[in-house]
Each structure stands twice: as C-alpha cells, then as structure tokens.
Design an enzyme around this catalytic site. Structure first.
Site, PDB file in Angstrom:
ATOM      1  CD  GLU A   1      11.031  12.723  79.111  1.00 37.33           C
ATOM      2  OE1 GLU A   1      11.292  13.700  79.765  1.00 37.33           O
ATOM      3  OE2 GLU A   1      10.229  11.741  79.585  1.00 37.33           O
TER       4      GLU A   1
ATOM      5  CG  ASP B   1       9.053   7.316  76.585  1.00 34.48           C
ATOM      6  OD1 ASP B   1       9.029   8.326  75.783  1.00 34.48           O
ATOM      7  OD2 ASP B   1       9.910   7.077  77.335  1.00 34.48           O
TER       8      ASP B   1
END
Length: 491
Positions: free
Chosen positions: A170, A105
């Site tokens: 994250e 991400d």
C-alpha cells in the site's frame, strides 16, 4: 449473545492484542526486491513483507477463521456469510462481502537519530506502543482483526461475509491489491482502517511524478555542484538531504563553512559541512511527516536548496535548477507558485510534497507527491505547472494517478459509521472528513476510510517515534466491532 458480550471480549483480549502488535512490529515489512524461493515461489514484495503476511494468515487460521493466500500478492481472513433459521441453524449462504482493507507493509524508518526507541522493537512507554507500523497500519489492522475475533467468539454470525483483506504494498505501488482483486471477488462495501475518525467521506486525488532534466556538460571552472540526494519515499517529507560540491580552482571551503554558520544562525535549520577528500559534503536535516500533511514536518531538500542558493555554483544547469526550486517550490505545500494551487469547498487546498531528489552532473530527478481537490482532475494540475516547467526546460515523468473519491455525508453508510463512532466517544461535534491521504478506499467501489486516528490526537504516521495509545487501540477495536455488527447483522 447480547451486543455487549463482544465488547467485553475485546477488553479481555487487550493483553493479547498488545503482544500480537509487538510481534508484528518486530517484522521489518518494508517492501524490498522480489525474491524467488523453492518452497514458497515468488515473494513479490520481499522477505520482510512476506513474513508479516504469513504471520497474520497463521494467526487467522489458529483463531478459526478461513484464510486465503493469493499467490503471495495479498490475501484475506474471513468469517460469516450464513443465513440462519429461527433455531440458529444454517440454511443458506450470502455472497455479499463486507471488506476491511488493511495493509502490513510500512514506510522505511528514516533517520534513526530521530527515534528514541528501536523502530522495530514495539517498546511500551506511558501507555503507548512505539514502532514503525503501530499507527500505519499494523495497529489498526489488528484492531479490526480483534473486532472480528470478538464477534466470532461471542457467537455472532454475520449475514454477510466479513473479510479482512491484507494488502502488502500500500505504501508504494498497490500492485498487490490490483493482483488480488483480479483473482478474488471485490467486496461490495466496507472500510479501510487507515486514516481518521469519525469517518472519511472523501479523499483527494493523488499524483506521483518526477520533474526531470538532463544537464549539458559543464565547461566552467570553480565551485561545481556534483550531486544532491535526499528523501526515502514520495509520500514522506524528506528528513535528510546530502549535497557534494567541489572547487577545482582554490580547493578552499572556508567561505562555504562561514556561510553555513550564518545560515544556521539566521534560520535555525540544521546544516553540517565537512571535507571529504577534495570535495565538501553538505548535510541538511529536516523533520519527516506524512506526505498528505507536509506542513507538519520540515523538508530537508528545501533546506538544502535554500542554502545552495547562497553559493556561486558554476555548472549552469544545476544552478538554474536550484533557482527554479527556490522560486517556485521552496517551503510551499500548496503548489501555488508552481501554478497548481487549486482548492475547493469540499476538500480544501491542493497538497504539494517533495519526497525525493537524485541529482548528479548529468541529470536531476525530483519526486513529487500531490494530493488534489475532489473537484479537480490531474490534467489541470499538470497544465497548471507547464508554463513554469517549460521556462526551465524541465520535463514531467508521470508515475501514479489515483482519482479522488467522494460520498455524500448523509448517505446511509456514512451515517451508520458516524452513529457507531458517536456511541463510543460521545463526540457529536466532529463531522465526516475529506482527507489528502490516499487509502485503499480508492482500490474498489463502496469503501471509505474509518479511523484509527481520533480527533485532536497527534499524527505519527510516517514519522520518527510512530506510536499508538493502547487505550485508543482498544477503543478502535470496539468501534470496528460495532460497525461490523451494524453493517452485517441479519435484517
């Protein structure tokens, strides 16, 4: 095979590594609302993140690795973990796991005007690949992946399982990693390629919280501050802020326009004002940076608040909040004025970043990201701020607390990583670091951050024109390959 074989393979894989990184960058894997599908079930982090995740799993399967998808919350790519006899035949397996914790991400791209290329194209110029995620963390994750591929293709059989764990949120809440680790055995040791070289032996604690207040009804006539908004994420320096004011008496904004011109001349900051109906819109521009290094950017919220202080705002609660901000936060990045300016010898000063603000005529919510020293705890941070917050009747909404970590730099694990780094760079001056960034090293025990940013290189994570040098990408892959080899070869 000889040790140099897999390093030569990495050179041969360079073009492939570049192409794969470009393809991965073209997937806009910013976390979005969950999506429920008939074919795949729940996509907890949205379609873009899922696409990047499936791309990497498919890549791993095509290259002959074992893969696992844990309910679309995370997964891994792995090989090895075999015990061999003298003839190279498998005679047993190992349950010990070396984990490499990457993430797919990315933070939002922010204001596109600061980018010279489309952030999701993977353009190559001057030996660099540009795009969101090239540095944080798609590039580094792929460097680790191609290190594993080179080792496997060279015939190396690690005595421990080597597992590349793919995190999917994250940059936000880590729900995916927590879910993954609740279903799959945690690695016994390893690294996350999501920080700096030579090696990270400590990370400051990290807090995310909101400073909030409900406003009373405004009964005064004159220039009212109707709203403020700005920022895109807690861990990014806000590069954009917008305010709307309205004068219900004169409706004339010439004086504010004059003040804005003076402000620009005095400070050099970017500030634009324009009429929108019966109101006036004020836009402040800053420079984004990672929330762990806010001094590398310019916070647009602070620029906005500095200007708003010059206006005769009649709604008292809003005016009081502007006063509070400028007096106790302003452009500081160490939390000193607000009462939490802690520091220690091991990790340095506390870091205080304003990530977002949302304010209207009823309330305000200011999102703060703090990185606190390894010898300090979160209670001390909150207690330090309360005298100031109480003075202004401000409340705190606690959202995240990630405890600090610290490993002695003379431990065998850290010295092994340092030896590998020094072998490939010749750098014997750099020492292990304690950083303010919050990496997956905090997700489970025995993990430290290791690369990919080399000493002296500019930090592009979370910024416009994020990029990675191709030569550094290749060098990182070689360092990771040697680290994996050193940490997983048979004794």
């Amino acid at each position: 095979m000889m040790q140099t074989d897999y390093l030569k393979l990495i050179d041969e894989y360079t073009d492939e590594m570049i192409a794969v990184l470009q393809e991965l960058v073209r997937i806009r894997s910013v976390e979005a609302e969950p999506v429920e599908t008939l074919e795949k079930g729940l996509l907890p982090f949205g379609a873009g993140v899922q696409e990047a995740f499936e791309y990497m799993l498919a890549r791993g399967e095509a290259d002959g690795f074992e893969t696992e998808n844990v309910d679309n919350y995370g997964g891994h790519i792995e090989f090895g973990g075999y015990e061999l006899d003298e003839d190279g035949e498998i005679v047993g397996t190992s349950e010990e796991i070396m984990g490499i914790l990457g993430h797919l991400d990315v933070v939002p791209e922010g204001d596109l005007s600061g980018w010279k290329f489309d952030p999701y194209e993977g353009v190559i110029e001057d030996g660099k690949i540009y795009g969101r995620g090239t540095d944080d963390d798609k590039g580094a994750t792929l460097a680790a992946y191609f290190a594993m591929k080179a080792l496997k293709d060279s015939g190396f059989v690690p005595a421990k399982k080597v597992r590349l764990i793919l995190g999917l949120d994250e940059e936000t809440n880590w729900d995916g990693m927590r879910y993954y680790l609740s279903k799959v055995k945690a690695p016994d040791f390893g690294f996350t390629p999501d920080a700096d070289f030579p090696a990270i032996n400590g990370e400051k604690g990290m807090l995310v919280f909101e400073i909030a207040k409900k406003f009373g009804k405004n009964v005064n006539k004159g220039l009212e501050l109707r709203s403020i908004s700005g920022g895109s994420a807690p861990n990014v320096v806000a590069d954009y802020a917008r305010a709307v004011v309205r004068d219900d008496i004169s409706g004339n904004y010439d004086k504010i326009k004059e003040l804005a011109a003076q402000f620009r001349n005095e400070t050099g900051y970017k500030l634009v004002v324009r009429g929108i109906g019966k109101s006036l819109e004020i836009i402040a521009s800053g420079v984004s940076a990672h929330g762990a290094t806010p001094w590398a950017g310019l916070n647009a919220v602070s620029v906005m608040m500095m200007f708003l202080q010059r206006l005769d705002i009649v709604n008292e609660d809003a005016a009081e909040f502007v006063e509070f901000y400028n007096k106790y936060i302003g452009f500081e990045t160490d939390g000193k004025s607000i009462g939490c300016g802690f520091a220690d010898e091991k990790s340095g000063k506390l870091v205080f970043n304003i990530g977002m603000i949302e304010m209207d005529t009823k309330s305000v919510r200011l999102t703060v990201n703090v990185r606190y020293p390894v010898t300090v705890n979160s209670d001390a941070v909150y207690e330090g701020m309360m005298p100031v917050l109480n003075k202004y009747n401000l409340g705190v909404i606690k959202e995240k607390d990630m405890k600090p970590i610290y490993i002695e730099e003379d431990s065998k694990f850290i010295t092994t990583l340092m030896d590998v780094y020094r072998k490939h760079t010749g750098d014997r001056e750099s020492k292990p670091l304690v950083i303010g960034g919050g990496t997956y090293a905090k997700a489970c025990e025995g993990i430290v951050a290791f690369g990919p940013l080399f000493p002296g290189e500019p930090e592009y994570a979370h910024q416009p024109n994020e990029c990675i040098k191709i030569e550094n990408l290749v060098l990182a892959a070689k360092i990771y390959a040697d680290a994996i080899y050193s940490l997983t070869k048979a004794d």
